[in-house]
Motif scaffolding. Structure first.
Motif, PDB file in Angstrom:
ATOM      1  N   HIS A 252      39.248  39.093  40.390  1.00  0.00           N
ATOM      2  CA  HIS A 252      39.536  38.070  39.380  1.00  0.00           C
ATOM      3  C   HIS A 252      40.951  37.527  39.561  1.00  0.00           C
ATOM      4  O   HIS A 252      41.175  36.318  39.438  1.00  0.00           O
ATOM      5  N   VAL A 335      32.705  35.206  42.978  1.00  0.00           N
ATOM      6  CA  VAL A 335      33.329  34.164  42.145  1.00  0.00           C
ATOM      7  C   VAL A 335      33.715  32.939  42.962  1.00  0.00           C
ATOM      8  O   VAL A 335      33.973  31.875  42.393  1.00  0.00           O
ATOM      9  N   LEU A 391      31.860  39.506  36.558  1.00  0.00           N
ATOM     10  CA  LEU A 391      32.639  38.308  36.843  1.00  0.00           C
ATOM     11  C   LEU A 391      31.788  37.046  36.801  1.00  0.00           C
ATOM     12  O   LEU A 391      32.301  35.964  36.525  1.00  0.00           O
ATOM     13  N   TRP A 395      33.108  33.676  34.882  1.00  0.00           N
ATOM     14  CA  TRP A 395      33.310  32.421  35.595  1.00  0.00           C
ATOM     15  C   TRP A 395      32.278  31.346  35.245  1.00  0.00           C
ATOM     16  O   TRP A 395      32.530  30.164  35.410  1.00  0.00           O
TER      17      TRP A 395
END
Length: 427
Positions: A252, A335, A391, A395
């Protein structure tokens, strides 16, 4: 527009580019130092972004004065913004020295090695908070008078100093993570000194004027509230990522630093638009302001498409630069699709943000940004933990946040109310 956007691009990209290098340097120390940098750096970035009105608000006010032919008044805005930056910077420094431990433990989900590393970094790096805010104020008034070449030199000087010192202090001198913080402060000190020298050379009156500072705070109020909600949303997302695990938090951090870097790159068009719209409306040229909005939106879209395509093409090369940990790499690759996918939307959003800021329509920007964060970003980030979305959930929320803001700014710029927003220029 491009003659203003290109120097602004260099200025905007210099600091996040250094942070990307810093992330890569620390990432090679291991997962705990990288996660500690994510915690401490996230808190300091939160404070800087919260007070970013020192740059954007000062640009809007200085541009209106310069557009009306009052350069001395535009420079005076820079002086008062510098005093305001010093006062706020000392307050930020004191807060972090007192609360570094509790804040890093809160963000890291409790005590432990990550929280300890983040606290250690933050206590040193926060010494540069007043210097960083003085540089924001300096950027603001120079943008307002359409002088963007000097900020390029000033910011590059500080960033290059940090860039050289960071690996030397971290690896060669063996300081580890604290070496990164020291390099940060040294670079910020050099940049701030150059901006102060620029004001001195203008021969400006350095007496603090409470009326002017108060007027700047009125404009900054909406920008401050907007930034506060935005940064709370990012802190919540980082906290959720921290509770998911060190690998998720490290990934992240990598993706978020890239997002901030690319956001500021795209924001170069916003700076150009803010300056041009402020000058045009200060001189009463409404048609020119509207034409600027159309052009900057087009450039933002095309650049966003190019950036997204480049990210996808270079994914296999860029991710390994930041970490050698297989678990962090796996999460970062996940991501990456989100990061690349929303770049075209972000290009238009950031460009039109600059248009509305230049027009002084910051109240509307505040409402749109807060609404998008409350409806899109925050709910999905908070649900990512209990629903085990990881994640991907965080996102997805960030993507929805960008999309909702896009709808809001397009609707506003298509109308006429932004053209008659208050100039917010006080004595």
């Amino acid at each position: 527009m491009l003659s203003l956007a290109l120097p602004a691009l260099v200025v905007l990209a210099a600091e996040p580019l250094y942070l990307l290098v810093d992330t890569a340097v620390i990432g090679n120390l291991g997962t705990v130092p990288l996660a500690g940098l994510a915690v401490g750096g996230g808190l300091l970035a939160w404070a800087a972004a919260l007070l970013n009105f020192l740059a954007y608000g000062t640009t809007a006010r200085a541009a209106r004065r310069a557009g009306a032919g009052d350069r001395a008044g535009a420079v005076a805005e820079g002086v008062q913004a510098t005093w305001l930056a010093l006062g706020l910077g000392v307050g930020v420094l004191a807060a972090f020295q007192l609360l570094a431990g509790p804040l890093t433990r809160l963000l890291a989900g409790g005590g432990g090695a990550v929280a300890e590393a983040g606290e250690q970094w933050l206590r040193i790096a926060s010494l540069g908070a007043p210097l960083l805010l003085v540089s924001l104020a300096g950027n603001g008034w120079l943008r307002g008078v359409q002088e963007l070449r000097r900020p390029v030199r000033f910011v590059l000087a500080g960033s290059l100093a940090s860039l050289v010192l960071c690996p030397l202090l971290v690896h060669t001198a063996g300081l580890g993570l604290p070496g990164s913080a020291v390099a940060n402060v040294v670079g910020q000190g050099l940049t701030a000194a150059l901006f102060v020298r620029a004001l001195v050379r203008e021969g400006a009156d350095w007496r603090p004027r409470l009326r002017s500072v108060r007027a700047q705070l009125v404009l900054g109020r909406d920008l401050l509230l907007r930034a506060a909600v935005l940064q709370v949303a990012f802190l919540v997302a980082a906290g959720v990522a921290a509770r998911a695990g060190a690998a998720e938090l490290g990934a992240h951090q990598i993706a978020l630093q890239l997002f901030f870097f690319l956001a500021l790159v795209l924001d170069a068009y916003a700076i150009a638009a803010q300056t041009l719209v402020g000058h045009a409306l200060g001189a009463g040229r409404v048609a020119e302001a509207r034409l600027t909005a159309v052009r900057v939106a087009r450039w933002g879209l095309l650049t966003g498409i190019g950036v997204g395509a480049l990210l996808l093409a270079l994914r296999g090369l860029l991710v390994p630069l930041f970490t050698g940990d297989p678990a962090v790499r796996e999460q970062a690759e996940l991501v990456w699709w989100f990061l690349a996918g929303f770049q075209p939307l972000a290009g238009v959003v950031f460009a039109l943000d600059g248009v509305l800021m230049g027009a002084g329509d910051v109240g509307y920007l505040r409402t749109v940004t807060i609404g998008a964060a409350v409806v899109g970003f925050l709910p999905l980030s908070l649900l990512a933990g209990p629903l085990d979305l990881g994640l991907a959930g965080i996102w997805t929320g960030l993507t929805l946040f960008i999309a909702l803001r896009l709808v809001g700014v397009l609707v506003r710029v298509a109308g006429n109310r932004w053209l008659t927003a208050p100039a917010t220029v006080g004595a």
